[in-house]
Design a protein around this motif. Structure first.
Motif, PDB file in Angstrom:
ATOM      1  N   PHE A   1     -55.104 -32.879 -37.411  1.00  0.00           N
ATOM      2  CA  PHE A   1     -54.627 -32.557 -36.072  1.00  0.00           C
ATOM      3  C   PHE A   1     -54.126 -31.124 -36.089  1.00  0.00           C
ATOM      4  CE2 PHE A   1     -51.122 -32.126 -33.065  1.00  0.00           C
ATOM      5  CZ  PHE A   1     -51.689 -32.583 -31.889  1.00  0.00           C
ATOM      6  N   HIS A   2     -54.423 -30.369 -35.026  1.00  0.00           N
ATOM      7  CA  HIS A   2     -53.980 -28.975 -34.911  1.00  0.00           C
ATOM      8  C   HIS A   2     -53.804 -28.643 -33.449  1.00  0.00           C
ATOM      9  CE1 HIS A   2     -55.323 -24.461 -35.192  1.00  0.00           C
ATOM     10  NE2 HIS A   2     -54.051 -24.571 -34.877  1.00  0.00           N
ATOM     11  N   GLU A   3     -52.679 -28.029 -33.116  1.00  0.00           N
ATOM     12  CA  GLU A   3     -52.497 -27.549 -31.754  1.00  0.00           C
ATOM     13  C   GLU A   3     -51.926 -26.141 -31.757  1.00  0.00           C
ATOM     14  OE1 GLU A   3     -49.884 -29.908 -29.307  1.00  0.00           O
ATOM     15  OE2 GLU A   3     -48.313 -29.963 -30.815  1.00  0.00           O
ATOM     16  N   ASP A   4     -52.414 -25.325 -30.833  1.00  0.00           N
ATOM     17  CA  ASP A   4     -51.899 -23.985 -30.568  1.00  0.00           C
ATOM     18  C   ASP A   4     -51.255 -24.028 -29.196  1.00  0.00           C
ATOM     19  OD1 ASP A   4     -52.944 -22.719 -32.906  1.00  0.00           O
ATOM     20  OD2 ASP A   4     -54.903 -22.635 -31.968  1.00  0.00           O
ATOM     21  N   ILE A   5     -49.978 -23.712 -29.132  1.00  0.00           N
ATOM     22  CA  ILE A   5     -49.242 -23.759 -27.872  1.00  0.00           C
ATOM     23  C   ILE A   5     -49.021 -22.312 -27.416  1.00  0.00           C
ATOM     24  CG2 ILE A   5     -47.115 -24.517 -26.748  1.00  0.00           C
ATOM     25  CD1 ILE A   5     -47.069 -26.621 -29.216  1.00  0.00           C
ATOM     26  N   PHE A   6     -49.524 -21.984 -26.233  1.00  0.00           N
ATOM     27  CA  PHE A   6     -49.467 -20.619 -25.721  1.00  0.00           C
ATOM     28  C   PHE A   6     -48.389 -20.418 -24.670  1.00  0.00           C
ATOM     29  CE2 PHE A   6     -53.832 -21.450 -27.081  1.00  0.00           C
ATOM     30  CZ  PHE A   6     -53.981 -20.451 -28.024  1.00  0.00           C
ATOM     31  N   GLU A   7     -47.955 -21.505 -24.062  1.00  0.00           N
ATOM     32  CA  GLU A   7     -46.931 -21.436 -23.027  1.00  0.00           C
ATOM     33  C   GLU A   7     -45.995 -22.615 -23.192  1.00  0.00           C
ATOM     34  OE1 GLU A   7     -46.987 -22.518 -18.459  1.00  0.00           O
ATOM     35  OE2 GLU A   7     -48.191 -20.713 -18.842  1.00  0.00           O
ATOM     36  N   GLU A   8     -44.710 -22.369 -23.027  1.00  0.00           N
ATOM     37  CA  GLU A   8     -43.702 -23.426 -23.127  1.00  0.00           C
ATOM     38  C   GLU A   8     -42.652 -23.165 -22.061  1.00  0.00           C
ATOM     39  OE1 GLU A   8     -41.690 -26.808 -24.979  1.00  0.00           O
ATOM     40  OE2 GLU A   8     -43.750 -26.127 -24.879  1.00  0.00           O
ATOM     41  N   GLY A   9     -42.325 -24.173 -21.271  1.00  0.00           N
ATOM     42  CA  GLY A   9     -41.312 -24.017 -20.230  1.00  0.00           C
ATOM     43  C   GLY A   9     -41.711 -23.046 -19.138  1.00  0.00           C
TER      44      GLY A   9
ATOM     45  N   ARG B   1     -39.682 -23.496 -32.121  1.00  0.00           N
ATOM     46  CA  ARG B   1     -39.801 -23.513 -30.668  1.00  0.00           C
ATOM     47  C   ARG B   1     -39.695 -22.071 -30.149  1.00  0.00           C
ATOM     48  NH1 ARG B   1     -36.012 -27.100 -31.713  1.00  0.00           N
ATOM     49  NH2 ARG B   1     -34.438 -26.066 -30.430  1.00  0.00           N
ATOM     50  N   PRO B   2     -40.629 -21.632 -29.332  1.00  0.00           N
ATOM     51  CA  PRO B   2     -40.710 -20.211 -28.989  1.00  0.00           C
ATOM     52  C   PRO B   2     -39.551 -19.675 -28.149  1.00  0.00           C
ATOM     53  CG  PRO B   2     -42.339 -21.479 -27.772  1.00  0.00           C
ATOM     54  CD  PRO B   2     -41.737 -22.402 -28.760  1.00  0.00           C
ATOM     55  N   HIS B   3     -38.909 -20.524 -27.365  1.00  0.00           N
ATOM     56  CA  HIS B   3     -37.813 -20.048 -26.520  1.00  0.00           C
ATOM     57  C   HIS B   3     -36.514 -20.762 -26.898  1.00  0.00           C
ATOM     58  CE1 HIS B   3     -41.094 -18.203 -24.479  1.00  0.00           C
ATOM     59  NE2 HIS B   3     -41.553 -19.353 -23.984  1.00  0.00           N
ATOM     60  N   HIS B   4     -36.259 -20.856 -28.176  1.00  0.00           N
ATOM     61  CA  HIS B   4     -35.086 -21.544 -28.716  1.00  0.00           C
ATOM     62  C   HIS B   4     -33.813 -20.909 -28.168  1.00  0.00           C
ATOM     63  CE1 HIS B   4     -32.038 -21.782 -32.079  1.00  0.00           C
ATOM     64  NE2 HIS B   4     -32.231 -23.045 -31.731  1.00  0.00           N
ATOM     65  N   ARG B   5     -32.939 -21.752 -27.634  1.00  0.00           N
ATOM     66  CA  ARG B   5     -31.698 -21.212 -27.089  1.00  0.00           C
ATOM     67  C   ARG B   5     -30.527 -22.195 -27.159  1.00  0.00           C
ATOM     68  NH1 ARG B   5     -35.646 -22.127 -23.458  1.00  0.00           N
ATOM     69  NH2 ARG B   5     -35.171 -23.227 -21.527  1.00  0.00           N
ATOM     70  N   ILE B   6     -30.554 -23.120 -28.124  1.00  0.00           N
ATOM     71  CA  ILE B   6     -29.426 -24.052 -28.269  1.00  0.00           C
ATOM     72  C   ILE B   6     -28.557 -23.722 -29.469  1.00  0.00           C
ATOM     73  CG2 ILE B   6     -30.584 -25.924 -27.030  1.00  0.00           C
ATOM     74  CD1 ILE B   6     -31.099 -27.245 -29.809  1.00  0.00           C
ATOM     75  N   GLY B   7     -28.863 -22.629 -30.162  1.00  0.00           N
ATOM     76  CA  GLY B   7     -28.050 -22.250 -31.315  1.00  0.00           C
ATOM     77  C   GLY B   7     -28.356 -23.091 -32.533  1.00  0.00           C
ATOM     78  N   ASP B   8     -27.769 -22.716 -33.636  1.00  0.00           N
ATOM     79  CA  ASP B   8     -27.940 -23.449 -34.882  1.00  0.00           C
ATOM     80  C   ASP B   8     -26.722 -24.319 -35.149  1.00  0.00           C
ATOM     81  OD1 ASP B   8     -30.505 -22.535 -35.534  1.00  0.00           O
ATOM     82  OD2 ASP B   8     -29.694 -20.666 -36.299  1.00  0.00           O
ATOM     83  N   ARG B   9     -26.885 -25.212 -36.083  1.00  0.00           N
ATOM     84  CA  ARG B   9     -25.840 -26.176 -36.426  1.00  0.00           C
ATOM     85  C   ARG B   9     -24.543 -25.475 -36.812  1.00  0.00           C
ATOM     86  NH1 ARG B   9     -24.706 -29.330 -40.904  1.00  0.00           N
ATOM     87  NH2 ARG B   9     -24.167 -31.452 -40.332  1.00  0.00           N
ATOM     88  N   TYR B  10     -24.664 -24.321 -37.430  1.00  0.00           N
ATOM     89  CA  TYR B  10     -23.488 -23.612 -37.946  1.00  0.00           C
ATOM     90  C   TYR B  10     -22.574 -23.128 -36.829  1.00  0.00           C
ATOM     91  CZ  TYR B  10     -26.972 -23.846 -41.547  1.00  0.00           C
ATOM     92  OH  TYR B  10     -27.942 -24.309 -42.392  1.00  0.00           O
ATOM     93  N   GLN B  11     -23.127 -22.817 -35.653  1.00  0.00           N
ATOM     94  CA  GLN B  11     -22.318 -22.441 -34.500  1.00  0.00           C
ATOM     95  C   GLN B  11     -21.399 -23.582 -34.108  1.00  0.00           C
ATOM     96  OE1 GLN B  11     -25.832 -20.632 -32.163  1.00  0.00           O
ATOM     97  NE2 GLN B  11     -24.016 -20.238 -30.948  1.00  0.00           N
TER      98      GLN B  11
END
Length: 195
Positions: A11-19, A175-185
Motif C-alpha cells: 500500500f502506498h499513498e501520496d497526500i498533496f493536500e490536507e485540510g 502531518r504537513p500542517h501540524h499545530r498541536i505541539g509536542d508532548r514536552y510542551q
C-alpha cells in the motif's frame, strides 16, 4: 520461503493536500502486509507458541522490512513507523501478538531504520476485509506528535478464518500542517507532571 505464506500486499499513498491547504511536499505513507496460514488455527488451545514463532517471525520480519524499505527508498527515508496484525476468526488475539511481539520480528525493522523508539502496534481479530490499521510514531522521538500517524488499508480476501495478516508501515514526513505541539510542551505547562 515463509511458512504458510499465501501472498504479500503493498500500500502506498501520496497526500498533496490536507485540510484544504497544499502540503509543502507530498506526505507519503507506505505499508506491506503478508497473508499467511495461521499455524495454530484448528489445533485447539496451544500452550507453547514458541516453535512456530521461531520458525516464522524472523523470516517474516526480514521480508516485510526489505519490501517496505525498497518501496520507501531506504531506511533513512523512514521517519515514522509501526506494525499490525489481524487474526482470522478461528484464531486468538494471542496468535496475532505472537508473530509481532517478538524481537525476532520487530528488530529487523528497528535496526534497518536505526530506530530508538518502540514499534507502535495494533492486534485485532476479524474476517476478510477487516481494516488493517497501523499506528505510527517517530522512529527516534516518541513525544513528537507530528508523527503520530495511522496508515489504514484493507485486503478484500484476507484474513480468511484460518489466516493471519501481519503488516508494517512507514511514513516519509509527519502531518504537513501540524499545530498541536509536542508532548514536552504539555509536560512543561503541567509543571513537569508526565501523566
Amino acid at each position: 520461503m515463509i511458512q504458510g505464506l499465501r501472498k504479500i500486499v503493498t500500500f502506498h499513498e501520496d497526500i498533496f493536500e490536507e485540510g484544504g491547504r497544499a502540503c509543502p511536499q507530498p506526505w507519503q505513507q507506505f505499508a506491506v502486509a503478508a497473508v499467511l496460514k495461521n499455524p495454530w488455527a484448528g489445533r485447539g488451545f496451544v500452550e507453547d507458541l514458541k516453535p512456530e514463532i521461531h520458525a516464522i517471525a524472523s523470516p517474516l520480519g526480514e521480508e516485510l522490512t526489505r519490501r517496505l524499505l525498497d518501496m520507501m527508498g531506504g531506511g533513512d527515508k523512514v521517519e515514522a513507523y509501526g506494525k499490525a496484525a489481524v487474526v482470522g476468526t478461528d484464531g486468538e488475539i494471542e496468535h496475532a501478538s505472537a508473530l509481532t511481539h517478538t524481537l525476532r520480528f520487530g528488530n529487523h525493522f528497528r535496526k534497518a531504520v536505526g530506530a530508538q523508539s518502540y514499534l507502535t502496534f495494533t492486534n485485532l481479530r476479524g474476517g476478510a476485509g477487516t481494516p488493517i490499521t497501523i499506528p505510527m510514531m517517530d522512529k527516534h522521538d516518541a513525544g513528537r506528535r507530528s508523527h503520530y500517524l495511522t496508515v489504514q488499508f484493507r485486503i478484500d480476501d484476507a484474513p480468511a478464518h484460518d489466516e493471519l495478516v501481519v503488516a508494517i508501515g512507514g511514513s516519509i514526513g509527519g502531518r504537513p500542517h501540524h499545530r498541536i505541539g509536542d508532548r514536552y510542551q504539555d509536560i512543561e505547562e503541567l509543571g513537569g507532571n508526565d501523566v
